[in-house]
Design a protein around this motif. Structure first.
Motif, mmCIF file in Angstrom:
data_model
loop_
_atom_site.group_PDB
_atom_site.id
_atom_site.type_symbol
_atom_site.label_atom_id
_atom_site.label_comp_id
_atom_site.label_asym_id
_atom_site.label_seq_id
_atom_site.Cartn_x
_atom_site.Cartn_y
_atom_site.Cartn_z
ATOM 1 N N THR A 5 0.832 -1.200 0.000
ATOM 2 C CA THR A 5 0.000 0.000 0.000
ATOM 3 C C THR A 5 0.867 1.250 0.000
ATOM 4 O O THR A 5 0.652 2.175 -0.788
ATOM 5 C CB THR A 5 -0.931 0.015 1.225
ATOM 6 O OG1 THR A 5 -1.754 -1.146 1.187
ATOM 7 C CG2 THR A 5 -1.790 1.254 1.254
ATOM 8 N N GLU A 7 -3.193 12.716 -4.763
ATOM 9 C CA GLU A 7 -3.039 11.843 -3.591
ATOM 10 C C GLU A 7 -3.094 12.644 -2.294
ATOM 11 O O GLU A 7 -3.716 12.208 -1.321
ATOM 12 C CB GLU A 7 -1.737 11.059 -3.677
ATOM 13 C CG GLU A 7 -1.785 9.930 -4.661
ATOM 14 C CD GLU A 7 -0.572 9.030 -4.585
ATOM 15 O OE1 GLU A 7 0.249 9.196 -3.651
ATOM 16 O OE2 GLU A 7 -0.446 8.159 -5.452
ATOM 17 N N ALA A 32 2.864 1.631 -3.310
ATOM 18 C CA ALA A 32 2.039 2.169 -4.390
ATOM 19 C C ALA A 32 1.780 3.659 -4.189
ATOM 20 O O ALA A 32 1.778 4.428 -5.155
ATOM 21 C CB ALA A 32 0.722 1.409 -4.463
ATOM 22 N N ALA A 33 1.573 4.067 -2.942
ATOM 23 C CA ALA A 33 1.289 5.480 -2.671
ATOM 24 C C ALA A 33 2.493 6.361 -2.980
ATOM 25 O O ALA A 33 2.345 7.472 -3.492
ATOM 26 C CB ALA A 33 0.877 5.657 -1.216
ATOM 27 N N GLY A 53 3.497 13.965 -12.920
ATOM 28 C CA GLY A 53 3.863 13.437 -11.601
ATOM 29 C C GLY A 53 3.398 14.346 -10.482
ATOM 30 O O GLY A 53 2.901 13.879 -9.453
ATOM 31 N N GLY A 97 5.268 5.207 -4.837
ATOM 32 C CA GLY A 97 5.841 4.843 -6.127
ATOM 33 C C GLY A 97 5.116 5.387 -7.327
ATOM 34 O O GLY A 97 5.747 5.729 -8.332
ATOM 35 N N SER A 98 3.795 5.504 -7.246
ATOM 36 C CA SER A 98 3.062 5.953 -8.435
ATOM 37 C C SER A 98 3.421 7.383 -8.838
ATOM 38 O O SER A 98 3.707 7.615 -10.019
ATOM 39 C CB SER A 98 1.560 5.768 -8.239
ATOM 40 O OG SER A 98 1.100 6.504 -7.148
ATOM 41 N N PRO A 99 3.475 8.358 -7.928
ATOM 42 C CA PRO A 99 3.891 9.689 -8.380
ATOM 43 C C PRO A 99 5.352 9.715 -8.835
ATOM 44 O O PRO A 99 5.703 10.447 -9.756
ATOM 45 C CB PRO A 99 3.710 10.587 -7.163
ATOM 46 C CG PRO A 99 2.896 9.836 -6.205
ATOM 47 C CD PRO A 99 3.035 8.402 -6.534
ATOM 48 N N THR A 100 6.176 8.883 -8.214
ATOM 49 C CA THR A 100 7.592 8.853 -8.585
ATOM 50 C C THR A 100 7.775 8.326 -9.999
ATOM 51 O O THR A 100 8.523 8.906 -10.797
ATOM 52 C CB THR A 100 8.376 7.982 -7.583
ATOM 53 O OG1 THR A 100 8.124 8.464 -6.266
ATOM 54 C CG2 THR A 100 9.852 8.022 -7.874
ATOM 55 N N VAL A 101 7.109 7.240 -10.323
ATOM 56 C CA VAL A 101 7.228 6.663 -11.663
ATOM 57 C C VAL A 101 6.632 7.603 -12.701
ATOM 58 O O VAL A 101 7.224 7.827 -13.765
ATOM 59 C CB VAL A 101 6.545 5.276 -11.716
ATOM 60 C CG1 VAL A 101 6.435 4.775 -13.135
ATOM 61 C CG2 VAL A 101 7.307 4.286 -10.859
ATOM 62 N N VAL A 102 5.483 8.189 -12.392
ATOM 63 C CA VAL A 102 4.860 9.117 -13.334
ATOM 64 C C VAL A 102 5.734 10.357 -13.500
ATOM 65 O O VAL A 102 5.868 10.879 -14.612
ATOM 66 C CB VAL A 102 3.431 9.483 -12.873
ATOM 67 C CG1 VAL A 102 2.841 10.576 -13.728
ATOM 68 C CG2 VAL A 102 2.545 8.255 -12.900
ATOM 69 N N VAL A 122 -0.400 13.948 -10.086
ATOM 70 C CA VAL A 122 -0.743 12.724 -9.350
ATOM 71 C C VAL A 122 -0.448 12.907 -7.864
ATOM 72 O O VAL A 122 -1.238 12.495 -7.005
ATOM 73 C CB VAL A 122 0.014 11.510 -9.937
ATOM 74 C CG1 VAL A 122 -0.161 10.284 -9.061
ATOM 75 C CG2 VAL A 122 -0.457 11.221 -11.347
#
Length: 89
Positions: free
Chosen positions: A17, A43, A20-21, A36, A23-28, A39
């Protein structure tokens, strides 16, 4: 005692959890920095909305927000109140 190849479900869920919280802005952001940030702001708005709902919402909605927060932090549910111990006022 044999070692289980699968991680324990609550710890695994907790780690995934938060991964994902974060990692998602980091990858984007690695793909497109502006997207990014968008996103990340979305969040943060969700987190603030959950906290404000938990603090100032109606009793039922507030309880649901606190359950979601407990789920995210991998905490157990508190014991339920019995009607015989504390009658409603």
């Amino acid at each position: 005692m044999p070692v289980s190849p699968q991680p324990s479900a609550p710890l695994f869920r907790h780690v995934m959890t938060w991964a994902a919280a974060v990692g998602s802005p980091t990858v984007v952001a690695a793909i497109n920095p502006l997207l990014g940030y968008v996103v990340l702001v979305i969040e943060l708005v969700l987190v603030v909305a959950i906290v404000v709902t938990a603090m100032y919402g109606s009793d039922q909605i507030s309880e649901r927000a606190f359950r979601l927060i407990r789920l995210l932090f991998n905490r157990r549910e508190p014991p339920t109140r019995r009607a015989s111990i504390r009658p409603p006022r």
